[in-house]
Design a protein around this motif. Structure first.
Motif, PDB file in Angstrom:
ATOM      1  N   ASP A   1      55.050  38.782  38.428  1.00  0.00           N
ATOM      2  CA  ASP A   1      55.177  37.904  37.276  1.00  0.00           C
ATOM      3  C   ASP A   1      54.502  36.560  37.542  1.00  0.00           C
ATOM      4  N   SER A   2      54.692  36.038  38.756  1.00  0.00           N
ATOM      5  CA  SER A   2      54.160  34.699  39.004  1.00  0.00           C
ATOM      6  C   SER A   2      52.634  34.686  39.052  1.00  0.00           C
ATOM      7  N   GLN A   3      52.005  35.835  39.243  1.00  0.00           N
ATOM      8  CA  GLN A   3      50.534  35.850  39.259  1.00  0.00           C
ATOM      9  C   GLN A   3      49.978  36.643  38.083  1.00  0.00           C
ATOM     10  N   SER A   4      50.818  36.835  37.083  1.00  0.00           N
ATOM     11  CA  SER A   4      50.455  37.733  35.991  1.00  0.00           C
ATOM     12  C   SER A   4      49.100  37.406  35.351  1.00  0.00           C
ATOM     13  N   ASP A   5      48.862  36.119  35.056  1.00  0.00           N
ATOM     14  CA  ASP A   5      47.600  35.756  34.387  1.00  0.00           C
ATOM     15  C   ASP A   5      46.409  36.140  35.245  1.00  0.00           C
ATOM     16  N   PHE A   6      46.545  35.821  36.508  1.00  0.00           N
ATOM     17  CA  PHE A   6      45.448  36.105  37.427  1.00  0.00           C
ATOM     18  C   PHE A   6      45.186  37.614  37.529  1.00  0.00           C
TER      19      PHE A   6
ATOM     20  N   ILE B   1      41.856  42.500  36.335  1.00  0.00           N
ATOM     21  CA  ILE B   1      41.793  43.875  35.828  1.00  0.00           C
ATOM     22  C   ILE B   1      40.898  43.958  34.593  1.00  0.00           C
ATOM     23  N   LYS B   2      41.023  42.965  33.727  1.00  0.00           N
ATOM     24  CA  LYS B   2      40.206  42.983  32.509  1.00  0.00           C
ATOM     25  C   LYS B   2      38.715  42.972  32.870  1.00  0.00           C
ATOM     26  N   GLU B   3      38.365  42.126  33.814  1.00  0.00           N
ATOM     27  CA  GLU B   3      36.965  42.028  34.243  1.00  0.00           C
ATOM     28  C   GLU B   3      36.483  43.362  34.841  1.00  0.00           C
ATOM     29  N   GLU B   4      37.323  43.980  35.658  1.00  0.00           N
ATOM     30  CA  GLU B   4      36.977  45.277  36.252  1.00  0.00           C
ATOM     31  C   GLU B   4      36.800  46.346  35.185  1.00  0.00           C
ATOM     32  N   GLU B   5      37.711  46.334  34.236  1.00  0.00           N
ATOM     33  CA  GLU B   5      37.623  47.328  33.151  1.00  0.00           C
ATOM     34  C   GLU B   5      36.303  47.154  32.402  1.00  0.00           C
TER      35      GLU B   5
ATOM     36  N   LEU C   1      42.199  42.535  46.219  1.00  0.00           N
ATOM     37  CA  LEU C   1      41.398  42.636  45.003  1.00  0.00           C
ATOM     38  C   LEU C   1      40.521  43.881  45.070  1.00  0.00           C
ATOM     39  N   PRO C   2      40.166  44.434  43.894  1.00  0.00           N
ATOM     40  CA  PRO C   2      39.224  45.559  43.902  1.00  0.00           C
ATOM     41  C   PRO C   2      37.891  45.079  44.478  1.00  0.00           C
ATOM     42  N   SER C   3      37.251  45.905  45.278  1.00  0.00           N
ATOM     43  CA  SER C   3      35.978  45.492  45.853  1.00  0.00           C
ATOM     44  C   SER C   3      35.184  46.730  46.230  1.00  0.00           C
ATOM     45  N   ASN C   4      34.116  46.498  46.996  1.00  0.00           N
ATOM     46  CA  ASN C   4      33.233  47.618  47.303  1.00  0.00           C
ATOM     47  C   ASN C   4      33.497  48.304  48.618  1.00  0.00           C
ATOM     48  N   ASN C   5      34.475  47.827  49.377  1.00  0.00           N
ATOM     49  CA  ASN C   5      34.734  48.561  50.614  1.00  0.00           C
ATOM     50  C   ASN C   5      36.206  48.641  50.979  1.00  0.00           C
ATOM     51  N   LYS C   6      36.486  49.585  51.824  1.00  0.00           N
ATOM     52  CA  LYS C   6      37.815  49.827  52.381  1.00  0.00           C
ATOM     53  C   LYS C   6      38.919  49.779  51.317  1.00  0.00           C
ATOM     54  N   ALA C   7      40.003  49.056  51.630  1.00  0.00           N
ATOM     55  CA  ALA C   7      41.160  49.064  50.731  1.00  0.00           C
ATOM     56  C   ALA C   7      40.771  48.623  49.318  1.00  0.00           C
ATOM     57  N   GLY C   8      39.880  47.646  49.236  1.00  0.00           N
ATOM     58  CA  GLY C   8      39.448  47.156  47.926  1.00  0.00           C
ATOM     59  C   GLY C   8      38.786  48.253  47.110  1.00  0.00           C
ATOM     60  N   TYR C   9      38.060  49.124  47.790  1.00  0.00           N
ATOM     61  CA  TYR C   9      37.367  50.197  47.086  1.00  0.00           C
ATOM     62  C   TYR C   9      38.352  51.261  46.596  1.00  0.00           C
ATOM     63  N   VAL C  10      39.380  51.495  47.389  1.00  0.00           N
ATOM     64  CA  VAL C  10      40.400  52.452  46.957  1.00  0.00           C
ATOM     65  C   VAL C  10      41.044  51.946  45.657  1.00  0.00           C
ATOM     66  N   ILE C  11      41.357  50.663  45.629  1.00  0.00           N
ATOM     67  CA  ILE C  11      41.971  50.080  44.430  1.00  0.00           C
ATOM     68  C   ILE C  11      41.018  50.169  43.242  1.00  0.00           C
ATOM     69  N   ARG C  12      39.753  49.859  43.499  1.00  0.00           N
ATOM     70  CA  ARG C  12      38.759  49.937  42.423  1.00  0.00           C
ATOM     71  C   ARG C  12      38.701  51.361  41.857  1.00  0.00           C
TER      72      ARG C  12
ATOM     73  N   ASP D   1      50.715  55.139  35.478  1.00  0.00           N
ATOM     74  CA  ASP D   1      50.906  55.214  36.923  1.00  0.00           C
ATOM     75  C   ASP D   1      49.939  54.258  37.621  1.00  0.00           C
ATOM     76  N   HIS D   2      48.652  54.368  37.291  1.00  0.00           N
ATOM     77  CA  HIS D   2      47.636  53.640  38.056  1.00  0.00           C
ATOM     78  C   HIS D   2      47.752  52.123  37.905  1.00  0.00           C
ATOM     79  N   ILE D   3      48.158  51.667  36.723  1.00  0.00           N
ATOM     80  CA  ILE D   3      48.265  50.216  36.548  1.00  0.00           C
ATOM     81  C   ILE D   3      49.267  49.635  37.550  1.00  0.00           C
ATOM     82  N   ARG D   4      50.280  50.427  37.881  1.00  0.00           N
ATOM     83  CA  ARG D   4      51.271  49.928  38.837  1.00  0.00           C
ATOM     84  C   ARG D   4      50.621  49.737  40.207  1.00  0.00           C
ATOM     85  N   ALA D   5      49.873  50.751  40.639  1.00  0.00           N
ATOM     86  CA  ALA D   5      49.222  50.659  41.950  1.00  0.00           C
ATOM     87  C   ALA D   5      48.280  49.459  41.999  1.00  0.00           C
ATOM     88  N   VAL D   6      47.477  49.324  40.943  1.00  0.00           N
ATOM     89  CA  VAL D   6      46.446  48.278  40.954  1.00  0.00           C
ATOM     90  C   VAL D   6      47.085  46.891  40.874  1.00  0.00           C
TER      91      VAL D   6
END
Ligand code: SER
Length: 681
Positions: free
Chosen positions: A360-365, A370-374, A309-320, A295-300
């Motif tokens: 798909d067009s941004q898949s690598d990015f 996500i890998k870095e966050e993990e 992008l995941p980050s330390n505040n607001k929407a980014g923090y929710v994603i993180r 489930d979560h991978i879809r949201a992220v």
């Protein structure tokens, strides 16, 4: 029917009823202070409901990516533990936008109800004896009557014994604390076995959180605006807003017992099984973990593809936090101590290639992010565990306690302090249940009360820091309600205030003004909003900023002009605007140069343009060399020196603009027509 066919049938059906297809809005909401993420199909149409904007078409249908992880609609805690809630889901919807001046446009309850029934029972052929319908029973506090009209209309399709009256909690839909709303009528389906159905009447299980007796479609009859003081005011016209949970619909049509058993999720589950060596369906804890992850991978991934992008505040923090929840379940229940979740992005890219190509067009990015966050969160988890071990060393278990622990299989006698559990939560991202789990293994109990009280204190701190209070709009020159931006051509104009309101931000009082026409550019696309003043009879009122709320231009000022109903001369700080425009142009030159030097993958991930400087965020897979930077710099400077004149085309249809090669950004919402600027063909 596979899920793609189910979705297509929905869109085809409403196409046959003369609905135009509208693309999903990007997930991340940029210009609505009441909302962080899109949480319903209707969000992008809010201004049509409120009468702030006139739609091109009165009937539309869509599938909208939605995220319910914050604010009024938040399902996060349920996700994974049950089989039918999600962070990210698709909402299928059909819409009618009423026209206050022409009631023949649009449709209302009759058609909405008849078509919903036709689609479900004839096109999808869902068995009628498994369907139930709910109708709004009225509400004293809001002085609303029972929705008898809907009840009557349903009686043409379904036996009245299958119609249930329900309260405001379930049958009055509101987007947030304020905004468009109305009574609704929901369709529920009973997916239990015949044996179960014979034992317990499905009617008694509607709205009772039964995993197999679920709501699939909500038909909302939007006709009110909820105001700040909680009262309801009639909207200028009546509208239809329907929302059908796509994943649940797939479960119903594919006759599965869980959304996760449909082909929306099975390819993802299969990959998690391969990556973890665990099997889905054997063990509750492992199953929950797998559901959380798929489930979560879809949201992220969807959020990143729309520019968040995941980050330390607001929407980014929710994603993180969503991603961390997934990592944590993988870490604890699937024994995954290395990044692995990012691999699922390829499955998503493939699944949604035709519908949401941005994945798909941004898949690598997306995978890289996500890998870095993990990896970084796994390091934090390791550090937290070390911190825990030190805590245990500093608070050793006595001999007696050890004996007690050995004999009773748990360290009931020793308590880990709530403050420490909170430190693990706050600094190391340990959810409470993880701390509890590790604590138990080490023979500790956790002071849950103490933890909760620390958490409450922190929430209180952030609440008061972020407090923003807005009064309702006060209407001034209502007849001039068309709010038009003229600031590309004029930096001064005669304007009228159409409405204003008072806002309190961090204990400071401000006013927000809306004009009939405005030369002030509102902050968007990274460019700061204009400042300046409005003047009448020698009284100057300074505008300290301009921003967009949905599509309305809001001008901020510290003081309200004395006579709000007069005509004002509005004057933009032209020097500041001109400098800002130059930096905005330079941003595009920079983007183009970066693409040439580093490659086509350079995408704008954020930008800030003001009179003094510009900032351009993008992702590149390695450090940029000095030489590359110099080449970019020279390229930009030489283009500036060429003094190329600007070519401006207004009202270009969005598709034509794309064909012309215009740069459009992922995650930005564009209108049907756009303004295209060319510097150097
Ligand atoms: N707005 C309603 C909902 O989200 C129907 O689309 O349920």
């Amino acid at each position: 029917m596979n899920s793609a066919e189910i979705r297509q049938k929905f869109l085809d059906f409403f196409n046959s009823k003369e609905h135009n297809y509208v693309k999903s809005a990007p997930l991340v909401v940029k210009d609505d202070p009441t909302l962080m993420f899109i949480n319903a199909g209707m969000n992008q149409f809010k201004d049509y409901f409120l009468g702030n904007k006139v739609p091109n078409s009165n009937r539309v249908a869509n599938t909208q990516k939605c995220l319910r992880v914050s604010g009024k609609h938040n399902d996060l805690d349920e996700v994974g533990h049950d089989t039918y809630h999600h962070t990210l889901f698709e909402m299928l919807g059909n819409w009618s936008f009423g026209d206050p001046k022409d009631s023949s446009k649009g449709y209302f309850k009759k058609e909405a109800i008849a078509w919903a029934w036709e689609l479900l029972t004839e096109v999808y052929q869902l068995p009628k004896d498994r369907l139930y319908v709910t109708v709004f029973e009225g509400d004293k506090e809001d002085k609303l009557e029972l929705d008898d009209e809907a009840r009557q209309l349903w009686s043409e399709h379904i036996d009245s014994s299958r119609v249930i009256l329900a309260s405001k909690k379930d049958n009055f839909w509101e987007m947030g604390e304020t905004g468009p709303c109305g009574p609704c009528s929901e369709i529920h389906i009973d997916l239990r076995t015949d044996e179960e159905r014979n034992k317990i009447d499905g009617l008694t299980l509607v709205n009772q959180d039964h995993p197999l007796v679920v709501e699939i479609w909500n038909l909302v009859f939007i006709q009110y605006n909820r105001k700040k003081d909680k009262s309801l005011e009639n909207l200028p016209a009546k509208h239809v807003d329907t929302g059908m949970g796509f994943e649940r619909l797939c479960m119903a049509i594919q006759a599965k017992e869980s959304n996760y058993d449909t082909d929306v999720f099975t390819p993802l589950i299969k990959m998690v099984e391969e990556l973890s060596g665990k099997t889905y369906g054997d063990n509750d804890k492992i199953d929950i973990a797998i559901r959380v992850i798929v489930d979560h991978i879809r949201a992220v991934a969807f959020a990143i593809s729309d520019g968040q992008l995941p980050s330390n505040n607001k929407a980014g923090y929710v994603i993180r936090r969503i991603l961390r929840r997934a990592v944590r379940y993988g870490f604890t229940f699937l024994d995954k101590k290395e990044p692995f979740i990012y691999n699922l992005v390829t499955v998503l890219g493939e699944q949604f290639k035709n519908l949401f190509p941005e994945l798909d067009s941004q898949s690598d990015f997306i995978q890289k992010v996500i890998k870095e966050e993990e990896a970084s969160f796994l390091r934090t988890l390791e550090n937290g565990i070390k911190r825990f071990e030190n805590y245990v060393k500093d608070n050793p278990i006595s001999k007696e306690q050890q004996i007690d622990k050995d004999h009773h299989g748990g360290g009931a006698a020793i308590e880990l302090s709530g403050a420490f559990a909170f430190e693990l939560y706050d600094t190391y991202g340990f959810p409470y249940d993880l701390t509890e789990l590790i604590a138990k293994e080490q023979g500790f109990n956790v002071d849950e009360k103490g933890f909760k009280s620390e958490l409450e204190k922190q929430k209180e701190r952030s609440r008061s820091a972020a407090q923003e209070d807005k009064s309702d709009w006060v209407m001034v020159n209502e007849e001039d309600h068309v709010e038009e931006f003229v600031g590309y051509d004029f930096l001064e104009a005669d304007v009228k205030i159409t409405r204003y309101r008072e806002v309190t931000v961090k204990k400071k009082n401000l006013y927000e003004l809306v004009f009939n026409i405005t030369p002030f550019y509102a902050e968007s696309g990274g460019q700061v909003g204009d400042t300046g003043y409005i003047e009448v009879g020698g009284e100057k009122t300074y505008i300290t900023g301009t921003r967009k709320e949905n599509d309305v231009f809001v001008h901020i000022t510290e003081k309200l002009p004395e006579h709000t109903s007069l005509t004002f001369r509005a004057v933009v700080d032209s020097k500041k605007r001109r400098l800002t425009e130059k930096n905005h142009s330079a941003t595009h030159l920079l983007h183009a140069a970066l693409k040439r030097v580093l490659g086509d993958h350079v995408q704008q991930k954020g930008s800030l343009v003001d009179p003094k400087h510009l900032r351009f965020d993008f992702a590149h897979f390695q450090k940029i060399s000095e030489e590359e930077l110099e080449t970019v710099e020279e390229m930009v400077n030489s283009k500036i020196r060429e003094g190329i004149s600007l070519d401006e085309k207004k009202n270009v249809p969005i598709n034509t603009a794309r064909e012309m090669g215009a740069t459009a950004l992922f995650g930005e919402k564009y209108g049907d027509t756009v303004r295209v600027i060319t510097f150097d063909p």
